[in-house]
Every structure is written in structure tokens, then in C-alpha cells.
Design a protein around this motif. Structure first.
Motif, mmCIF file in Angstrom:
data_model
loop_
_atom_site.group_PDB
_atom_site.id
_atom_site.type_symbol
_atom_site.label_atom_id
_atom_site.label_comp_id
_atom_site.label_asym_id
_atom_site.label_seq_id
_atom_site.Cartn_x
_atom_site.Cartn_y
_atom_site.Cartn_z
ATOM 1 N N THR A 5 -44.224 -54.463 -28.106
ATOM 2 C CA THR A 5 -44.496 -55.077 -26.805
ATOM 3 C C THR A 5 -44.645 -54.041 -25.697
ATOM 4 N N SER A 6 -44.424 -52.774 -26.037
ATOM 5 C CA SER A 6 -44.569 -51.689 -25.065
ATOM 6 C C SER A 6 -45.027 -50.437 -25.796
ATOM 7 N N SER A 7 -45.318 -49.403 -25.028
ATOM 8 C CA SER A 7 -45.725 -48.111 -25.582
ATOM 9 C C SER A 7 -44.622 -47.092 -25.330
ATOM 10 N N ALA A 8 -44.604 -46.033 -26.140
ATOM 11 C CA ALA A 8 -43.628 -44.958 -25.957
ATOM 12 C C ALA A 8 -44.330 -43.620 -26.136
ATOM 13 N N MET A 9 -44.110 -42.734 -25.161
ATOM 14 C CA MET A 9 -44.708 -41.406 -25.194
ATOM 15 C C MET A 9 -43.613 -40.360 -24.976
ATOM 16 N N ALA A 10 -43.690 -39.287 -25.739
ATOM 17 C CA ALA A 10 -42.745 -38.186 -25.568
ATOM 18 C C ALA A 10 -43.059 -37.460 -24.266
ATOM 19 N N ILE A 11 -42.070 -37.339 -23.397
ATOM 20 C CA ILE A 11 -42.263 -36.567 -22.164
ATOM 21 C C ILE A 11 -41.599 -35.192 -22.278
ATOM 22 N N GLU A 12 -40.865 -34.999 -23.353
ATOM 23 C CA GLU A 12 -40.328 -33.701 -23.773
ATOM 24 C C GLU A 12 -40.473 -33.687 -25.294
ATOM 25 N N ASP A 13 -40.371 -32.519 -25.912
ATOM 26 C CA ASP A 13 -40.356 -32.475 -27.369
ATOM 27 C C ASP A 13 -39.216 -33.370 -27.845
ATOM 28 N N VAL A 14 -39.479 -34.172 -28.875
ATOM 29 C CA VAL A 14 -38.513 -35.164 -29.332
ATOM 30 C C VAL A 14 -38.094 -34.907 -30.777
ATOM 31 N N GLU A 15 -36.808 -34.976 -30.996
ATOM 32 C CA GLU A 15 -36.211 -35.029 -32.334
ATOM 33 C C GLU A 15 -35.511 -36.373 -32.401
ATOM 34 N N ALA A 16 -35.779 -37.118 -33.449
ATOM 35 C CA ALA A 16 -35.218 -38.462 -33.555
ATOM 36 C C ALA A 16 -35.028 -38.834 -35.016
ATOM 37 N N PHE A 17 -34.391 -39.955 -35.201
ATOM 38 C CA PHE A 17 -34.342 -40.612 -36.503
ATOM 39 C C PHE A 17 -35.002 -41.962 -36.313
ATOM 40 N N ARG A 18 -35.643 -42.455 -37.354
ATOM 41 C CA ARG A 18 -36.253 -43.771 -37.283
ATOM 42 C C ARG A 18 -35.924 -44.556 -38.543
ATOM 43 N N VAL A 19 -35.953 -45.874 -38.380
ATOM 44 C CA VAL A 19 -35.629 -46.773 -39.482
ATOM 45 C C VAL A 19 -36.638 -47.917 -39.460
ATOM 46 N N PHE A 59 -41.050 -49.361 -36.760
ATOM 47 C CA PHE A 59 -39.839 -48.546 -36.707
ATOM 48 C C PHE A 59 -39.031 -48.755 -35.426
ATOM 49 N N LEU A 60 -37.725 -48.600 -35.558
ATOM 50 C CA LEU A 60 -36.788 -48.436 -34.450
ATOM 51 C C LEU A 60 -36.431 -46.955 -34.436
ATOM 52 N N TYR A 61 -36.389 -46.347 -33.246
ATOM 53 C CA TYR A 61 -36.130 -44.915 -33.115
ATOM 54 C C TYR A 61 -34.813 -44.664 -32.395
ATOM 55 N N LEU A 62 -34.091 -43.635 -32.837
ATOM 56 C CA LEU A 62 -32.872 -43.152 -32.194
ATOM 57 C C LEU A 62 -33.123 -41.711 -31.772
ATOM 58 N N VAL A 63 -33.102 -41.458 -30.476
ATOM 59 C CA VAL A 63 -33.405 -40.128 -29.947
ATOM 60 C C VAL A 63 -32.203 -39.206 -30.124
#
Length: 137
Positions: A72-86, A28-32
């Protein structure tokens, strides 16, 4: 925009959640939409390096769009996250079927990635300077 909108699905998580992990399948690609995400890269022989902080309007997970098998990297929520993903494969297909819109999407992705590597350069330089300083002491 309406065609593109239908490809995205809502995604949310709480602060502290790992959203994607380096080395796992790139899907997935995410849009915050709200919240903040920390993107990090771990070299095989070192500690993780924070590449970027992604906030409202930012994108991450671009490995899925370029066709990489793994993130190629990791992603962690540092605040509550609302996003869309595709799904990356759906977005790539969209870009082929709609070349003008695809060009705009790819420009946005390229801009976001370029900024991250600028930040990474500073961190890597700092680590090298620290390592050299420790060797001299």
C-alpha cells in the motif's frame, strides 16, 4: 526466537534504491538493522506523501503480513540499508503455530503502523492547509 530467526534472510541495498513499490505484490516484511528507509504513499490524484522514516529496529512492508496482495506504500533507502526480511506468508504461518509469540509480533507491527499514520495525518493536514491558502490568494 530461534524458530523465528530461521525465517529471516539478510537483505542489503544502497541509498537511493527502491526496496518496494506501492501496487506491487506484497511479499516481504523488513526489519532494519542499519541505515534508513523512507516510506511514502501516493494518492491516485496527488503527489507522494512521506509516511515515515524507518531506522534501526524499525519494520516496514507490513502489507505482506496482513495478507494484502499489494504493498500500500513504497519504500526507498535514504541511507545504505542492512536488514532482514521474511516472507509474509511464513510469518503468518508462524503466528498460527506459535500463538503467544504471534501475539507479541502482531503487537509490534500494530505499534509501528499506528505511529506512521500519526505522521501522515500531520502531512495531509499541511497539504490541505497549503491548498486552501493557495485558493485564497
Amino acid at each position: 526466537m530461534n524458530l523465528l530467526k530461521s525465517l529471516f534472510e539478510p537483505f542489503s541495498c544502497q541509498a537511493g534504491a527502491v526496496i518496494l513499490e506501492q501496487g506491487t505484490p506484497a511479499e516481504f516484511l523488513y526489519l532494519v538493522i542499519s541505515g534508513a528507509v523512507e516510506v511514502s504513499y501516493k494518492p491516485y490524484d496527488g503527489i507522494p506523501i512521506t509516511i515515515s522514516h524507518i531506522e534501526k529496529g524499525g519494520l516496514f512492508g507490513w502489507s505482506a503480513v496482513v495478507g494484502s496482495e499489494e504493498y500500500t506504500s513504497s519504500a526507498m533507502a535514504i541511507e545504505d540499508v542492512e536488514a532482514f526480511r521474511v516472507h509474509g506468508s511464513d510469518l503468518r504461518k508462524f503466528c498460527v503455530e506459535h500463538p503467544e509469540a504471534g501475539k507479541d509480533i502482531l503487537e509490534r507491527l500494530a505499534d509501528g503502523v499506528a505511529l506512521r499514520w500519526k505522521d501522515a495525518h500531520k502531512q495531509i493536514k499541511s497539504l490541505l492547509v497549503q491548498g486552501i491558502s493557495e485558493c485564497q490568494n
